[in-house]
Write a protein that holds these residues in place. Structure first.
Motif, PDB file in Angstrom:
ATOM      1  N   ALA A   4       0.817  -1.264  -0.105  1.00 23.75           N
ATOM      2  CA  ALA A   4      -0.080  -0.060  -0.051  1.00 23.75           C
ATOM      3  C   ALA A   4       0.985   1.359   0.029  1.00 23.75           C
ATOM      4  CB  ALA A   4      -1.045   0.061   1.257  1.00 23.75           C
ATOM      5  N   PHE A   5       2.030   1.055   0.676  1.00 24.65           N
ATOM      6  CA  PHE A   5       2.793   2.459   0.690  1.00 24.65           C
ATOM      7  C   PHE A   5       3.460   2.619  -0.636  1.00 24.65           C
ATOM      8  CE2 PHE A   5       7.021   4.517   1.585  1.00 24.65           C
ATOM      9  CZ  PHE A   5       6.641   5.616   2.157  1.00 24.65           C
ATOM     10  N   LEU A   6       4.051   1.494  -1.190  1.00 23.91           N
ATOM     11  CA  LEU A   6       4.619   1.479  -2.660  1.00 23.91           C
ATOM     12  C   LEU A   6       3.526   2.018  -3.619  1.00 23.91           C
ATOM     13  CD1 LEU A   6       6.535  -1.787  -2.770  1.00 23.91           C
ATOM     14  CD2 LEU A   6       7.371   0.558  -2.335  1.00 23.91           C
ATOM     15  N   LEU A   7       2.238   1.700  -3.468  1.00 27.69           N
ATOM     16  CA  LEU A   7       1.250   2.270  -4.366  1.00 27.69           C
ATOM     17  C   LEU A   7       1.128   3.692  -4.355  1.00 27.69           C
ATOM     18  CD1 LEU A   7      -0.972   1.446  -6.389  1.00 27.69           C
ATOM     19  CD2 LEU A   7      -2.542   0.978  -4.569  1.00 27.69           C
ATOM     20  N   TRP A   8       1.055   4.436  -3.182  1.00 26.24           N
ATOM     21  CA  TRP A   8       1.053   5.592  -2.491  1.00 26.24           C
ATOM     22  C   TRP A   8       2.224   6.156  -3.199  1.00 26.24           C
ATOM     23  CZ3 TRP A   8      -0.656  10.041  -1.602  1.00 26.24           C
ATOM     24  CH2 TRP A   8       0.040  11.169  -0.875  1.00 26.24           C
ATOM     25  N   GLN A   9       3.389   5.726  -3.054  1.00 24.37           N
ATOM     26  CA  GLN A   9       4.385   6.535  -3.457  1.00 24.37           C
ATOM     27  C   GLN A   9       4.369   6.459  -5.285  1.00 24.37           C
ATOM     28  OE1 GLN A   9       7.280   7.813  -1.755  1.00 24.37           O
ATOM     29  NE2 GLN A   9       5.325   7.529  -0.267  1.00 24.37           N
ATOM     30  N   ALA A  10       3.923   5.416  -5.723  1.00 24.06           N
ATOM     31  CA  ALA A  10       3.607   5.388  -7.380  1.00 24.06           C
ATOM     32  C   ALA A  10       2.759   6.570  -7.796  1.00 24.06           C
ATOM     33  CB  ALA A  10       3.367   3.928  -7.744  1.00 24.06           C
ATOM     34  N   ALA A  11       1.623   6.796  -7.036  1.00 27.77           N
ATOM     35  CA  ALA A  11       0.716   7.655  -7.573  1.00 27.77           C
ATOM     36  C   ALA A  11       0.562   8.805  -6.943  1.00 27.77           C
ATOM     37  CB  ALA A  11      -0.640   7.051  -7.222  1.00 27.77           C
ATOM     38  N   ARG A  12       1.658   9.335  -6.137  1.00 26.05           N
ATOM     39  CA  ARG A  12       1.504  10.558  -5.341  1.00 26.05           C
ATOM     40  C   ARG A  12       1.688  11.705  -6.284  1.00 26.05           C
ATOM     41  NH1 ARG A  12       5.011  10.835   0.224  1.00 26.05           N
ATOM     42  NH2 ARG A  12       4.181  12.614   1.058  1.00 26.05           N
ATOM     43  N   GLU A  13       2.380  11.734  -7.093  1.00 27.85           N
ATOM     44  CA  GLU A  13       2.625  13.008  -8.312  1.00 27.85           C
ATOM     45  C   GLU A  13       1.273  13.023  -8.955  1.00 27.85           C
ATOM     46  OE1 GLU A  13       5.967  12.789 -10.632  1.00 27.85           O
ATOM     47  OE2 GLU A  13       7.408  12.577  -9.261  1.00 27.85           O
ATOM     48  N   GLU A  14       0.653  12.193  -9.257  1.00 32.63           N
ATOM     49  CA  GLU A  14      -0.621  12.145  -9.995  1.00 32.63           C
ATOM     50  C   GLU A  14      -1.865  12.949  -9.166  1.00 32.63           C
ATOM     51  OE1 GLU A  14      -3.266  12.668 -12.898  1.00 32.63           O
ATOM     52  OE2 GLU A  14      -1.294  12.027 -13.242  1.00 32.63           O
ATOM     53  N   TYR A  15      -1.846  12.319  -7.732  1.00 28.40           N
ATOM     54  CA  TYR A  15      -2.566  12.916  -6.850  1.00 28.40           C
ATOM     55  C   TYR A  15      -2.451  14.158  -6.520  1.00 28.40           C
ATOM     56  CZ  TYR A  15      -4.204   7.982  -5.163  1.00 28.40           C
ATOM     57  OH  TYR A  15      -4.682   6.846  -5.006  1.00 28.40           O
ATOM     58  N   ALA A  16      -1.227  14.733  -6.240  1.00 23.33           N
ATOM     59  CA  ALA A  16      -1.047  15.964  -6.174  1.00 23.33           C
ATOM     60  C   ALA A  16      -0.990  17.134  -7.158  1.00 23.33           C
ATOM     61  CB  ALA A  16       0.411  16.291  -5.831  1.00 23.33           C
ATOM     62  N   LYS A  17      -1.069  16.399  -8.422  1.00 18.63           N
ATOM     63  CA  LYS A  17      -1.410  17.253  -9.525  1.00 18.63           C
ATOM     64  C   LYS A  17      -3.149  17.465  -9.580  1.00 18.63           C
ATOM     65  CE  LYS A  17      -1.082  17.503 -14.381  1.00 18.63           C
ATOM     66  NZ  LYS A  17      -2.543  18.012 -14.912  1.00 18.63           N
ATOM     67  N   ILE A  18      -3.767  16.482  -9.372  1.00 15.07           N
ATOM     68  CA  ILE A  18      -5.260  16.646  -9.205  1.00 15.07           C
ATOM     69  C   ILE A  18      -5.500  17.665  -8.323  1.00 15.07           C
ATOM     70  CG2 ILE A  18      -7.330  15.586  -8.733  1.00 15.07           C
ATOM     71  CD1 ILE A  18      -6.073  12.967  -9.671  1.00 15.07           C
ATOM     72  N   PHE A  19      -5.049  17.753  -7.044  1.00 14.42           N
ATOM     73  CA  PHE A  19      -5.316  18.654  -6.137  1.00 14.42           C
ATOM     74  C   PHE A  19      -4.767  20.109  -6.495  1.00 14.42           C
ATOM     75  CE2 PHE A  19      -5.735  15.039  -3.139  1.00 14.42           C
ATOM     76  CZ  PHE A  19      -6.909  15.367  -2.781  1.00 14.42           C
ATOM     77  N   GLU A  20      -3.594  20.208  -7.164  1.00 18.85           N
ATOM     78  CA  GLU A  20      -3.146  21.488  -7.477  1.00 18.85           C
ATOM     79  C   GLU A  20      -3.852  22.001  -8.719  1.00 18.85           C
ATOM     80  OE1 GLU A  20       1.256  23.447  -9.088  1.00 18.85           O
ATOM     81  OE2 GLU A  20       0.948  21.182  -8.820  1.00 18.85           O
ATOM     82  N   ASP A  21      -4.438  21.505  -9.453  1.00 19.29           N
ATOM     83  CA  ASP A  21      -5.279  21.768 -10.645  1.00 19.29           C
ATOM     84  C   ASP A  21      -6.370  22.327 -10.259  1.00 19.29           C
ATOM     85  OD1 ASP A  21      -3.203  20.991 -12.207  1.00 19.29           O
ATOM     86  OD2 ASP A  21      -4.281  19.264 -13.070  1.00 19.29           O
ATOM     87  N   ASN A  22      -6.750  21.960  -8.840  1.00 15.41           N
ATOM     88  CA  ASN A  22      -8.101  22.429  -8.307  1.00 15.41           C
ATOM     89  C   ASN A  22      -7.873  23.172  -7.042  1.00 15.41           C
ATOM     90  OD1 ASN A  22     -10.393  20.794  -9.617  1.00 15.41           O
ATOM     91  ND2 ASN A  22      -8.702  19.426  -9.431  1.00 15.41           N
ATOM     92  N   GLY A  23      -6.809  23.891  -7.014  1.00  9.44           N
ATOM     93  CA  GLY A  23      -6.589  25.000  -6.102  1.00  9.44           C
ATOM     94  C   GLY A  23      -6.260  24.284  -4.664  1.00  9.44           C
ATOM     95  N   MET A  24      -5.561  23.496  -4.369  1.00  8.17           N
ATOM     96  CA  MET A  24      -5.177  22.782  -3.291  1.00  8.17           C
ATOM     97  C   MET A  24      -3.769  22.162  -3.009  1.00  8.17           C
ATOM     98  SD  MET A  24      -8.843  20.698  -2.217  1.00  8.17           S
ATOM     99  CE  MET A  24      -9.477  20.540  -4.051  1.00  8.17           C
ATOM    100  N   VAL A  25      -3.170  22.071  -1.998  1.00  9.91           N
ATOM    101  CA  VAL A  25      -2.061  21.519  -1.929  1.00  9.91           C
ATOM    102  C   VAL A  25      -2.076  19.887  -1.103  1.00  9.91           C
ATOM    103  CG1 VAL A  25       0.276  21.652  -0.571  1.00  9.91           C
ATOM    104  CG2 VAL A  25      -0.867  23.671  -1.811  1.00  9.91           C
ATOM    105  N   LEU A  26      -1.509  18.871  -1.635  1.00  9.81           N
ATOM    106  CA  LEU A  26      -1.621  17.659  -1.090  1.00  9.81           C
ATOM    107  C   LEU A  26      -0.399  17.674  -0.038  1.00  9.81           C
ATOM    108  CD1 LEU A  26      -2.450  14.686  -0.922  1.00  9.81           C
ATOM    109  CD2 LEU A  26      -1.293  14.335  -2.754  1.00  9.81           C
TER     110      LEU A  26
END
Length: 338
Positions: free
Chosen positions: A120-142
């Motif tokens: 689960a931690f490796l999956l979070w690491q693999a996806a973290r940048e994409e999650y962060a981009k979604i939040f950033e594109d919507n005016g938030m910081v992850l």
């Protein structure tokens, strides 16, 4: 992107940051942090750790009040809009409730993709940048993530046969679980955490897809007799903050908030692991029978994995290259770690 900014921000020393916070002009900034779950839940403990670590670095330069148990009237499904709009400055959110905003948020609850805390931690690491981009594109910081312990099935009977799933009126927490259980012949109903006990009490449902920790938090032994360990999925909570509010903070406070993210992730995975045995002990003390995954016939897992495979295929169709790239990165990280 959030996590590259953290790299150069670490140059500020703790002493220099603390001396900067002594200036009165930096004091008395106040935020609220929304959480549908309570302070004793893992999301609450993760929030408490984050706030404690932040206070060590910034003192009263920023005061964040944890509003657990849905005190502000928001459920996880509401948090994305509430933080984006600035109705609340921060939230810890079960992101599997946000699949209607972006299907990528359903990643962490794809059935049987990550079957251990380490995966689960490796999956979070693999996806973290994409999650962060979604939040950033919507005016938030992850900021950080808090994993749920592995989901199992709380029911009036152990799930040790395929027939035990047939027509089972089971609570699910997102579209992935709903579709998987429907494919398996159950009768799922997606129910928010705050509505779960009323549904059990009135007979609207007779089983619950949640972790052992979730079962302990709600004393599910008062309603069902069995917990079957499935290691089905470990859905993620994420802490996200309004970007305008974040950018308005003094640079030293921004830096401190980002610097503690790795420590928060490490702490959160540690308490998730510890919670499993603690929850099993508490459940057993209260008369709940625990069926470990080793005692579940392979045919049950094969059946559920086949039901879940259709969900994964649908997720990949919705997320396209983004989803395929992250799952490929996840496999690379697993191979390296192994």
């Amino acid at each position: 992107m959030t996590f590259t900014r953290r790299t150069f921000m670490q140059a500020a020393t703790a002493t220099g940051a603390l001396s900067a916070f002594a200036r009165p002009a930096l004091a008395n900034i106040r935020w609220d942090m929304a959480d549908e779950y309570g302070a004793q839940a893992l999301s609450g403990k993760a929030s408490t750790f984050f706030l404690s670590e932040l206070e060590k670095k910034v003192g009263d330069a920023l005061t964040i009040t944890y509003q657990g148990g849905g005190a502000l009237g928001y459920k996880s499904v509401d948090h994305f809009d509430a933080v984006q709009d600035g109705a609340v400055q921060a939230a810890v959110t079960l992101v599997t409730q946000l699949g209607g905003i972006d299907p990528f948020f359903n990643l962490s609850s794809l059935p049987f993709i990550a079957s251990t805390p380490e995966e689960a931690f490796l999956l979070w690491q693999a996806a973290r940048e994409e999650y962060a981009k979604i939040f950033e594109d919507n005016g938030m910081v992850l900021l950080w993530a808090m994993p749920n312990p592995p989901s199992g099935i709380n029911a009036p009977r152990p799930i040790t046969s395929v027939d035990a799933l047939k027509d089972l009126r089971i609570r699910t927490y997102d579209v992935n679980g709903t579709e998987t259980m429907m494919n398996a012949g159950a009768a799922p109903l997606q129910v928010a955490w705050s509505d779960l006990i009323p549904q059990l009490s009135t007979g609207g449902i007779d089983a619950v897809l949640t972790s052992a920790d979730g079962a302990m938090q709600l004393s599910l032994w008062d309603y069902v007799s069995d917990f079957t360990e499935m290691n089905y999925a470990m859905g993620l909570f994420m802490c996200h903050v309004n970007k305008d509010e974040f950018d308005a903070l003094p640079e030293e406070v921004q830096a401190a908030m980002l610097e503690i993210v790795p420590a928060c992730d490490a702490y959160n995975w540690e308490i998730m692991r510890d919670s499993i045995d603690a929850a099993y002990a508490k459940m057993s003390e209260n008369g709940m029978k625990i069926t470990l995954d080793d005692d579940v016939p392979a045919e049950v897992f094969d059946f559920l994995k086949a039901a879940g495979a259709k969900v994964k295929e649908g997720w990949l169709a919705e997320t396209g290259d983004r989803g395929a790239a992250v799952l490929a990165k996840f496999e690379e990280l697993k191979a390296t770690a192994g």
